[in-house]
Design a protein around this motif. Structure first.
Motif, short mmCIF file in Angstrom:
data_model
loop_
_atom_site.label_atom_id
_atom_site.label_comp_id
_atom_site.label_asym_id
_atom_site.label_seq_id
_atom_site.Cartn_x
_atom_site.Cartn_y
_atom_site.Cartn_z
N SER A 78 70.48 68.45 -65.05
CA SER A 78 69.95 69.13 -63.87
C SER A 78 68.45 69.38 -64.07
O SER A 78 67.93 69.23 -65.17
N GLN A 84 59.92 69.02 -53.06
CA GLN A 84 61.07 68.51 -52.30
C GLN A 84 61.22 67.00 -52.49
O GLN A 84 60.24 66.28 -52.66
N CYS A 86 62.89 65.17 -54.86
CA CYS A 86 63.17 64.60 -56.18
C CYS A 86 64.68 64.56 -56.39
O CYS A 86 65.41 65.42 -55.90
N LYS A 87 65.15 63.54 -57.14
CA LYS A 87 66.58 63.46 -57.42
C LYS A 87 66.81 62.74 -58.74
O LYS A 87 65.98 61.96 -59.20
N SER A 89 68.42 59.97 -61.01
CA SER A 89 68.84 58.59 -60.78
C SER A 89 70.33 58.43 -61.04
O SER A 89 70.95 59.28 -61.70
N SER A 92 71.32 58.70 -64.60
CA SER A 92 70.96 60.02 -65.17
C SER A 92 69.87 59.96 -66.24
O SER A 92 69.64 60.94 -66.94
N ILE A 95 64.30 61.03 -63.34
CA ILE A 95 64.17 61.80 -62.10
C ILE A 95 63.26 60.99 -61.19
O ILE A 95 62.14 60.65 -61.58
#
Length: 112
Positions: A78, A84, A86-87, A89, A92, A95
């Motif tokens: 995490s 705002q 960002c995620k 992949s 994992s 980012i």
């Protein structure tokens, strides 16, 4: 007496820097031995190693498009940031940072 004149190329005005900083929370000390990268189109634009505290700073040339904060051998569980879009992949290991973001601070990135 000689005078050295320098001139900036027009293209230099269009070069930006991607600047990323933050802190990792990790349990395996081997994490400190692995580099952290900023990657654009599979090309490394910056590399560093985390400090013992888990903190890091990366900066590299950036023109446009999405880029990644990428790890090797350690997966991301995490993260927290004010930025705002960002995620994590699908594998994992990175980012994903959206197009146009040139400065980002990760308050915490927790590893699996």
């Amino acid at each position: 007496m000689s005078i050295l004149l320098t001139q900036c190329k027009d293209d230099d005005a269009n070069i930006f820097r991607a600047y990323t900083e933050g802190r990792f929370t990790f349990t395996d000390g081997k994490f400190l031995e692995n580099p952290i990268h900023l990657v654009v189109d599979k090309k490394i634009i910056a590399e560093t190693f985390p400090k013992e505290s888990g903190s890091f700073v990366l900066a590299g040339p950036y023109e446009k498009g999405a880029y990644k904060l990428q790890l090797r051998n350690f997966k991301i569980k995490s993260f927290s940031t004010e930025t705002q879009g960002c995620k994590i992949s699908s594998d994992s290991l990175s980012i994903e940072i959206p197009d146009g973001v040139t400065y980002i601070i990760f308050n915490d990135i927790t590893l699996k």
